[in-house]
Scaffold this motif. Structure first.
Motif, PDB file in Angstrom:
ATOM      1  N   LYS A 117       0.816  -1.216   0.000  1.00  6.64           N
ATOM      2  CA  LYS A 117       0.000   0.000   0.000  1.00  6.64           C
ATOM      3  C   LYS A 117       0.855   1.274   0.000  1.00  6.64           C
ATOM      4  N   GLY A 118       2.176   1.122   0.060  1.00  7.70           N
ATOM      5  CA  GLY A 118       3.052   2.284   0.032  1.00  7.70           C
ATOM      6  C   GLY A 118       3.207   2.986   1.357  1.00  7.70           C
ATOM      7  N   LEU A 119       2.945   2.278   2.461  1.00 10.48           N
ATOM      8  CA  LEU A 119       3.039   2.905   3.774  1.00 10.48           C
ATOM      9  C   LEU A 119       4.482   3.000   4.279  1.00 10.48           C
ATOM     10  N   ASP A 158      22.023   7.211 -16.285  1.00  9.63           N
ATOM     11  CA  ASP A 158      21.688   5.898 -16.828  1.00  9.63           C
ATOM     12  C   ASP A 158      20.173   5.730 -16.793  1.00  9.63           C
ATOM     13  N   ALA A 159      19.543   5.863 -17.944  1.00 12.52           N
ATOM     14  CA  ALA A 159      18.086   5.806 -18.014  1.00 12.52           C
ATOM     15  C   ALA A 159      17.526   4.499 -17.484  1.00 12.52           C
ATOM     16  N   ARG A 160      18.294   3.420 -17.607  1.00 10.15           N
ATOM     17  CA  ARG A 160      17.815   2.117 -17.153  1.00 10.15           C
ATOM     18  C   ARG A 160      17.598   2.084 -15.645  1.00 10.15           C
ATOM     19  N   ARG A 161      18.395   2.833 -14.914  1.00  9.63           N
ATOM     20  CA  ARG A 161      18.274   2.834 -13.460  1.00  9.63           C
ATOM     21  C   ARG A 161      16.976   3.499 -12.998  1.00  9.63           C
ATOM     22  N   LEU A 162      16.388   4.327 -13.861  1.00 12.40           N
ATOM     23  CA  LEU A 162      15.157   5.017 -13.503  1.00 12.40           C
ATOM     24  C   LEU A 162      13.916   4.144 -13.654  1.00 12.40           C
ATOM     25  N   ALA A 163      14.076   2.968 -14.254  1.00 14.20           N
ATOM     26  CA  ALA A 163      12.913   2.142 -14.581  1.00 14.20           C
ATOM     27  C   ALA A 163      11.973   1.891 -13.397  1.00 14.20           C
ATOM     28  N   PRO A 164      12.484   1.570 -12.201  1.00 19.09           N
ATOM     29  CA  PRO A 164      11.544   1.257 -11.097  1.00 19.09           C
ATOM     30  C   PRO A 164      10.850   2.471 -10.496  1.00 19.09           C
ATOM     31  N   ILE A 165      11.323   3.680 -10.801  1.00 18.12           N
ATOM     32  CA  ILE A 165      10.880   4.846 -10.047  1.00 18.12           C
ATOM     33  C   ILE A 165       9.394   5.151 -10.249  1.00 18.12           C
ATOM     34  N   HIS A 166       8.874   4.884 -11.436  1.00 16.60           N
ATOM     35  CA  HIS A 166       7.493   5.256 -11.734  1.00 16.60           C
ATOM     36  C   HIS A 166       6.503   4.489 -10.859  1.00 16.60           C
ATOM     37  N   ASP A 167       6.672   3.185 -10.767  1.00 16.87           N
ATOM     38  CA  ASP A 167       5.778   2.389  -9.926  1.00 16.87           C
ATOM     39  C   ASP A 167       5.928   2.754  -8.454  1.00 16.87           C
ATOM     40  N   THR A 182       4.050   5.976  -7.689  1.00 15.97           N
ATOM     41  CA  THR A 182       2.606   5.739  -7.636  1.00 15.97           C
ATOM     42  C   THR A 182       2.216   5.077  -6.321  1.00 15.97           C
ATOM     43  N   ARG A 183       2.981   4.035  -5.933  1.00 11.60           N
ATOM     44  CA  ARG A 183       2.663   3.322  -4.701  1.00 11.60           C
ATOM     45  C   ARG A 183       2.778   4.235  -3.483  1.00 11.60           C
ATOM     46  N   ALA A 184       3.766   5.135  -3.499  1.00  6.99           N
ATOM     47  CA  ALA A 184       3.995   6.015  -2.352  1.00  6.99           C
ATOM     48  C   ALA A 184       3.052   7.205  -2.323  1.00  6.99           C
ATOM     49  N   GLY A 185       2.348   7.474  -3.423  1.00  6.48           N
ATOM     50  CA  GLY A 185       1.482   8.645  -3.459  1.00  6.48           C
ATOM     51  C   GLY A 185       2.247   9.943  -3.597  1.00  6.48           C
ATOM     52  N   ALA A 186       3.449   9.886  -4.182  1.00  3.04           N
ATOM     53  CA  ALA A 186       4.277  11.080  -4.388  1.00  3.04           C
ATOM     54  C   ALA A 186       3.828  11.767  -5.679  1.00  3.04           C
ATOM     55  N   ARG A 187       3.266  12.971  -5.559  1.00  2.00           N
ATOM     56  CA  ARG A 187       2.676  13.649  -6.712  1.00  2.00           C
ATOM     57  C   ARG A 187       3.464  14.879  -7.162  1.00  2.00           C
ATOM     58  N   ASN A 188       4.546  15.220  -6.480  1.00  2.00           N
ATOM     59  CA  ASN A 188       5.298  16.419  -6.845  1.00  2.00           C
ATOM     60  C   ASN A 188       6.619  16.088  -7.540  1.00  2.00           C
ATOM     61  N   VAL A 189       6.685  14.920  -8.156  1.00  2.00           N
ATOM     62  CA  VAL A 189       7.925  14.460  -8.806  1.00  2.00           C
ATOM     63  C   VAL A 189       7.729  14.386 -10.314  1.00  2.00           C
ATOM     64  N   GLN A 190       8.643  15.005 -11.030  1.00  2.00           N
ATOM     65  CA  GLN A 190       8.671  14.928 -12.483  1.00  2.00           C
ATOM     66  C   GLN A 190       9.934  14.159 -12.876  1.00  2.00           C
ATOM     67  N   VAL A 191       9.751  12.997 -13.492  1.00  2.00           N
ATOM     68  CA  VAL A 191      10.898  12.180 -13.903  1.00  2.00           C
ATOM     69  C   VAL A 191      11.352  12.630 -15.283  1.00  2.00           C
ATOM     70  N   ARG A 192      12.628  12.955 -15.370  1.00  2.00           N
ATOM     71  CA  ARG A 192      13.201  13.384 -16.643  1.00  2.00           C
ATOM     72  C   ARG A 192      14.231  12.341 -17.085  1.00  2.00           C
ATOM     73  N   THR A 193      13.853  11.568 -18.052  1.00  4.31           N
ATOM     74  CA  THR A 193      14.695  10.475 -18.534  1.00  4.31           C
ATOM     75  C   THR A 193      15.532  10.947 -19.722  1.00  4.31           C
ATOM     76  N   PRO A 194      16.864  10.832 -19.654  1.00  4.90           N
ATOM     77  CA  PRO A 194      17.692  11.245 -20.794  1.00  4.90           C
ATOM     78  C   PRO A 194      17.417  10.380 -22.015  1.00  4.90           C
ATOM     79  N   LYS A 195      17.428  11.006 -23.176  1.00  9.11           N
ATOM     80  CA  LYS A 195      17.147  10.290 -24.419  1.00  9.11           C
ATOM     81  C   LYS A 195      18.407   9.727 -25.066  1.00  9.11           C
ATOM     82  N   GLY A 196      19.542  10.046 -24.521  1.00 11.57           N
ATOM     83  CA  GLY A 196      20.809   9.542 -25.029  1.00 11.57           C
ATOM     84  C   GLY A 196      21.940  10.110 -24.201  1.00 11.57           C
ATOM     85  N   ARG A 197      23.158   9.668 -24.464  1.00 10.04           N
ATOM     86  CA  ARG A 197      24.295  10.114 -23.646  1.00 10.04           C
ATOM     87  C   ARG A 197      24.518  11.616 -23.735  1.00 10.04           C
TER      88      ARG A 197
END
Length: 438
Positions: free
Chosen positions: A209-211, A264-273, A276-291
């Motif tokens: 539940k993200g507690l 490293d964009a791959r390291r950001l993969a888990p952050i989105h879920d 959502t689980r934590a209810g954090a709404r003030n975060v904007q994830v900026r994923t690099p499109k290349g090196r």
């Protein structure tokens, strides 16, 4: 599997790690795939034996007079688990699946267990080439500090204050034996059992539940001391999976804006879920499109706080990852120092006047900590180091007057298992002057 069979399996895994110079997790995974009859408790017990042996690899080799996998394990049973010669001999019977009986020499050495004459690298179980660096920060306490870094680590969690309070979580997890963390105001601690296993917290309803989030108390403390507050504009420059990003969101009570990114964009993969689980709404994830992509270019001069959780050798996490200490090399250290200088250079243009950089590593080496901060300050005259005592003023009462936490050069704070009961973390706060320096 009987306990003796687990010892034999651990020796087999250790032999694979030594022969192929591979991570312990890979060797354990392969062993499990090749021995599917072993249940989850067996695999966990074997992993615990392997990691205990790796924690005490140098001292075990010294007391046993042998660097082989069997000697590593026998020495660790005595040094890490406190078993006497008779108890170890009872496990090594040579019967089916059990290790061969102790030789006279092994029995004699287990009886003696002499470490009095051992050099610091042996007594403290760390690579000898790191001696000068470690003594520069710890002095006469080097062996004691490194022995603490060779012990097992507890499991800490951070209660997510966006959804819950610690007082509410304690009774919900009472069956798992939670204890209040010594310092972190929203932390709880769980001890590992005899087999080294802790509770499986990730399957509890409260986690789902993200507690709460699983996070070492030291990590919780440095994120808190970074100074994020409501309505600030914050960048988490090396966000990875988002552990500290989630804490920043809670500290800011979902106000302001956090920009989370990672080279490293791959390291950001888990952050989105996780967000959502934590209810954090003030975060904007900026994923690099290349090196060559800089996803934060539009934020120059606008940010109140940049958290730089810098890539490092990870020496401060050796309690949890004991095999990595035997694989770290001088060349890798040099590369990490370049990485640290680079991420600080990325942080610099983002900071507005009066804004700050929080430089964090999970290392205890001055060359990754104070020296990197000093190099940055020498190259950027419009930045100053914030007095560590001022940073400590934000800490819980148990730490706020701890002068011993100030780093050798006086530029930051150093947490360690011996000093604070946490993983090893370094934190320095750098502030951009409001007015141009002359």
């Amino acid at each position: 599997m009987i306990p003796s069979a687990r010892l034999s399996a651990a020796i087999e895994v250790l032999a694979d790690i030594i022969a192929r110079r591979r991570p312990a997790s890979d060797a354990l995974k392969d062993w499990g795939l090749a021995h599917r009859f072993a249940g989850s408790k067996d695999r966990a017990a074997i992993a615990s034996l392997v990691y205990d042996a790796l924690r005490r690899r140098a001292s075990s080799a010294h007391v046993m007079g042998d660097e082989g996998p069997r000697a590593m394990l026998l020495g660790a049973l005595a040094l890490a688990r406190g078993l006497d010669r008779a108890a170890i001999a009872a496990l090594c019977t040579g019967d089916r699946f059990a290790p061969e009986p102790l030789s006279d020499e092994e029995a004699r050495r287990l009886e003696a267990l002499k470490l009095d004459d051992a050099p610091p690298a042996i007594a403290g179980d760390f690579p000898e080439w790191l001696t000068d660096e470690l003594e520069a920060v710890f002095g006469e306490a080097t062996v004691a500090e490194m022995q603490a870094l060779s012990a097992r680590a507890p499991i800490d969690i951070r209660v997510n204050t966006l959804k819950a309070e610690r007082a509410r979580i304690i009774p919900a997890l009472a069956h798992l034996g939670p204890e209040i963390t010594p310092h972190a105001p929203t932390g709880l601690r769980f001890s590992a059992g005899e087999d080294g296993r802790g509770p499986t917290l990730q399957v509890t309803p409260e986690f789902l539940k993200g507690l709460f989030e699983i996070q070492d108390e030291g990590s919780q403390l440095v994120a808190m001391l970074a100074g994020a507050g409501p309505n600030m504009q914050v960048v988490d420059l090396c966000a990875g999976g988002g552990g500290k990003t989630l804490e920043l969101a809670a500290l800011m009570d979902n106000s302001g804006q956090i920009y989370a990114t990672d080279a490293d964009a791959r390291r950001l993969a888990p952050i989105h879920d996780r967000l959502t689980r934590a209810g954090a709404r003030n975060v904007q994830v900026r994923t690099p499109k290349g090196r060559a992509d800089e996803p934060l270019a539009d934020l120059d001069g606008k940010i109140d706080l940049v958290l730089v959780d810098a890539p490092c050798t990870g020496i401060g996490t050796w309690r949890r990852n004991p095999d990595t200490k035997w694989r770290v090399r001088p060349g890798a250290l040099a590369e990490r120092m370049k990485d640290q200088d680079f991420v600080l250079s990325r942080a610099e243009p983002l900071v507005k006047r009066g804004g700050r950089i929080a430089y964090v590593t999970c290392s205890v080496l001055p060359c990754e900590n104070d020296e990197r901060v000093a190099a940055f300050l020498a190259a950027h005259a419009d930045f100053v180091s914030v007095d560590p005592q001022e940073v400590l003023a934000l800490a819980p009462d148990s730490l706020s007057e701890r002068d011993d936490l100030v780093s050798p050069a006086g530029l930051g704070l150093q947490l360690t298992p011996l000093r604070t009961g946490t993983d090893g973390f370094y934190l320095a706060i750098l502030e951009r002057r409001i007015a141009n320096s002359e």
